[in-house]
Design a protein around this motif. Sequence first.
Motif, PDB file in Angstrom:
ATOM      1  N   HIS A 207       5.925  -1.731  -8.278  1.00 46.45           N
ATOM      2  CA  HIS A 207       6.886  -1.397  -7.223  1.00 46.45           C
ATOM      3  C   HIS A 207       6.167  -0.852  -5.988  1.00 46.45           C
TER       4      HIS A 207
ATOM      5  N   GLN B 166       4.735  -3.631  -4.015  1.00 43.67           N
ATOM      6  CA  GLN B 166       5.795  -4.287  -3.242  1.00 43.67           C
ATOM      7  C   GLN B 166       6.087  -3.522  -1.955  1.00 43.67           C
ATOM      8  N   GLU B 167       6.118  -2.206  -2.045  1.00 46.71           N
ATOM      9  CA  GLU B 167       6.455  -1.378  -0.887  1.00 46.71           C
ATOM     10  C   GLU B 167       5.353  -1.404   0.173  1.00 46.71           C
TER      11      GLU B 167
ATOM     12  N   ALA C  48       3.052  -3.515   0.631  1.00 48.21           N
ATOM     13  CA  ALA C  48       2.804  -4.855   1.174  1.00 48.21           C
ATOM     14  C   ALA C  48       3.647  -5.128   2.413  1.00 48.21           C
ATOM     15  N   THR C  49       4.678  -4.320   2.643  1.00 49.96           N
ATOM     16  CA  THR C  49       5.524  -4.496   3.830  1.00 49.96           C
ATOM     17  C   THR C  49       4.964  -3.772   5.052  1.00 49.96           C
ATOM     18  N   LEU C  50       3.948  -2.919   4.861  1.00 52.01           N
ATOM     19  CA  LEU C  50       3.358  -2.198   5.992  1.00 52.01           C
ATOM     20  C   LEU C  50       2.569  -3.170   6.861  1.00 52.01           C
ATOM     21  N   PRO C  51       2.613  -3.000   8.185  1.00 56.10           N
ATOM     22  CA  PRO C  51       1.963  -3.961   9.082  1.00 56.10           C
ATOM     23  C   PRO C  51       0.442  -3.996   8.970  1.00 56.10           C
TER      24      PRO C  51
ATOM     25  N   THR D  74      -2.297  -6.134   3.926  1.00 61.23           N
ATOM     26  CA  THR D  74      -2.052  -7.487   3.421  1.00 61.23           C
ATOM     27  C   THR D  74      -2.500  -7.529   1.968  1.00 61.23           C
TER      28      THR D  74
ATOM     29  N   PRO E 296       1.816 -14.056   1.525  1.00 57.32           N
ATOM     30  CA  PRO E 296       2.622 -12.849   1.290  1.00 57.32           C
ATOM     31  C   PRO E 296       3.890 -13.131   0.487  1.00 57.32           C
ATOM     32  N   GLY E 297       4.546 -14.271   0.767  1.00 58.95           N
ATOM     33  CA  GLY E 297       5.731 -14.620  -0.006  1.00 58.95           C
ATOM     34  C   GLY E 297       5.404 -14.891  -1.453  1.00 58.95           C
TER      35      GLY E 297
ATOM     36  N   ALA F 155       4.855 -11.570  -3.297  1.00 63.35           N
ATOM     37  CA  ALA F 155       6.126 -10.940  -3.660  1.00 63.35           C
ATOM     38  C   ALA F 155       6.735 -11.619  -4.883  1.00 63.35           C
TER      39      ALA F 155
END
Length: 273
Positions: A181, A184-185, A187-190, A193, A259-260, A263
């Motif tokens: 988890h 997942q979190e 990985a959304t930071l700019p 990667t 990235p997709g 996820a």
Amino acid sequence: MLGASLRRLREQRGLTREAAGFHIRASESKISRMELGRVGFKTRDVEDLLTLYGVHDDAERRGLLEMVREANTPGWWHKYGDVLPSWFTTYIGLEEAANIIRTYEVQFVPGLLQTAAYARTVIELGYPDAPSSEIERRVHLRMQRQERLTKKDGLRLWAVIDEAALRRPIGGPAIMREQLHHLQEVATLPNITIQVMPFRFGMHAAEGGAFSILRFPESDLSDVVYVEQLWGALYLDKREDIDPYLTAMEQLCVESTTPGGTAEILGELLREI
């Protein structure tokens, strides 16, 4: 970074480490340790080396001599010296100075992306006889290293994680679920990667094992490749040594998930736990 600057200046003059050592009444190995940042710097030694290397501009000399003071000022991580091996202290100093780190991991989730519970389990595996107080200090150090990832204009991290590291059950289902988890979190930071090297790909460019490439904001400083071993590490900063790792990393990024896709794999793993 002072050491890297001194190495660049020496090489520009075509001088060997032995010749530089002789000039400051020291050994070739001392020059090597200075250039790798593994020994303290004396102002007189640096002044003599700058003269030898033809650095006579007052502003340039002042800037480099100011770096002597900075290099000799203990970083925040030195308070953990009782639990840090000397070879890893060097790495943390480089990590603090880097603005981009690209890393490939096959055994564990990279330390900069670990949760405290996951990190604690990994550290307990590596130091089975350490008292709980020491384990907690090591965990706290790892968490403190991660703070740069959430600061403005902080560290840029690009991690390729082998699927084996994500499937290896570290600490049990609850700890792995929390860790996945967390990936997942973040990985959304700019500035982060995360890619996964999936099993289905088979053999790939980094079969030799884990490594990291550290890049620095100063354009005249070379990258440093860090390869950790069981009780030590290699620090590579010569172009002929760095290039194969850069090639391997580029190939890994091409062959790993988007990235997709990352996820999707994380979601699949969470459903399996």
